[in-house]
Design a protein around this motif. Sequence first.
Motif, short mmCIF file in Angstrom:
data_model
loop_
_atom_site.label_atom_id
_atom_site.label_comp_id
_atom_site.label_asym_id
_atom_site.label_seq_id
_atom_site.Cartn_x
_atom_site.Cartn_y
_atom_site.Cartn_z
N UNK A 1 0.85 -1.21 0.00
CA UNK A 1 0.00 0.00 0.00
C UNK A 1 0.87 1.25 0.00
N UNK A 3 2.76 4.89 -0.47
CA UNK A 3 2.38 6.31 -0.40
C UNK A 3 3.31 7.11 -1.31
N UNK A 19 12.29 15.29 7.70
CA UNK A 19 11.31 14.50 8.44
C UNK A 19 10.61 13.51 7.52
N UNK A 22 12.52 10.41 7.05
CA UNK A 22 12.55 9.53 8.23
C UNK A 22 11.24 8.77 8.42
N UNK A 23 10.23 9.06 7.61
CA UNK A 23 8.92 8.43 7.79
C UNK A 23 8.47 7.65 6.56
N UNK A 24 9.42 7.18 5.77
CA UNK A 24 9.04 6.41 4.58
C UNK A 24 8.79 4.96 4.95
N UNK A 25 7.71 4.40 4.42
CA UNK A 25 7.42 2.98 4.58
C UNK A 25 7.89 2.25 3.32
N UNK A 97 -2.15 6.70 -1.71
CA UNK A 97 -2.45 7.97 -1.07
C UNK A 97 -1.29 8.91 -1.30
N UNK A 98 -1.54 10.19 -1.16
CA UNK A 98 -0.48 11.19 -1.27
C UNK A 98 -0.38 11.94 0.05
N UNK A 99 0.84 12.06 0.53
CA UNK A 99 1.06 12.83 1.76
C UNK A 99 1.95 14.02 1.45
N UNK A 100 1.39 15.21 1.60
CA UNK A 100 2.14 16.44 1.32
C UNK A 100 2.82 16.93 2.59
N UNK A 101 4.15 17.03 2.53
CA UNK A 101 4.91 17.54 3.69
C UNK A 101 5.06 19.04 3.50
N UNK A 102 4.32 19.83 4.28
CA UNK A 102 4.29 21.28 4.06
C UNK A 102 5.37 22.00 4.84
N UNK B 131 5.56 6.05 10.99
CA UNK B 131 5.62 5.77 9.55
C UNK B 131 4.60 4.70 9.16
N UNK B 138 -6.18 5.94 4.39
CA UNK B 138 -6.75 6.19 3.07
C UNK B 138 -6.44 7.61 2.61
N UNK B 140 -4.38 11.33 3.86
CA UNK B 140 -3.50 12.05 4.79
C UNK B 140 -3.61 13.54 4.50
N UNK B 142 -2.15 17.25 5.67
CA UNK B 142 -1.00 17.81 6.39
C UNK B 142 -1.20 19.27 6.75
#
Lengths: 102, 143
Positions: A1, A3, A19, A22-25, A97-102, B131, B138, B140, B142
């Motif tokens: 799954x 990201x 950061x 450091x949080x990659x799966x 999913x997409x996680x935007x690190x702002x 992490x 589903x 995220x 931020x």
Amino acid sequence: MPTLHTVNKSPFERTAFGSCLKHLAAGDAVLVLEDGVVGLRKATAFAGDLDAVSGDHKLYALGPDLDARGLKADDLVSGITVVDYDGFVDLVAEHDRTQAWL
Amino acid sequence: MSMDEEIDTEVVKKFLYVNRKAPYGTIYALESLEVVLISAAFDQDVSLAFLDDGVYQLVDGQDTKAIGMKNFSPTYRALGDYEITKLFVEKESLDERGLTEDDLMEIMYEDEDDDWAEKPSIRIVSRDEMAAIMADQDVVLSF
């Protein structure tokens, strides 16, 4: 799954890029855009952090943002795939999913 | 299909709100809290993550009188009433800032499935666990 993580801030100005790394799966990818691309230049103080994850994770950069900042593919740490806006859309679609690190 | 059945079969998605900014210096922390409260109306599976300077949002004893801004920190204690009971705080982010769990607000909720027992909403997790939590969502969002 997996990201798709996006980073749009310089690692020299904000902690977001560091950061994020450091949080990659497992299987996650990182797309760097806007001011984030300055963190991709080789031989910076940040390059070691990138090298540490590039073996296990795909790293992408948004070409128009590299161009705008005068960065050429040869200037970057190894293992960066340059994509255009269509490639950006494809990456978002390919990940869960997409996680935007702002 | 009746309205009740439609509601029963509605897909519940896992939403994670990632908080990485200290409160008051920018509007991010307050905006995040506002959006989280709005999201509570939609019956989704909501979690909050606090890492980097975001851990300062939960520090106990915030007093904003002298800066002329609303102290919104008590609102975190109300989240349990909206069934938002998962506040994940990253251990490494606390350590880096000289903070411990004892420096944080006590935030409790009543567990409906366990005879309304009072339980802590804050859960301290490692960076690796954070992490994994991020990878399990589903959506995220931020801040």
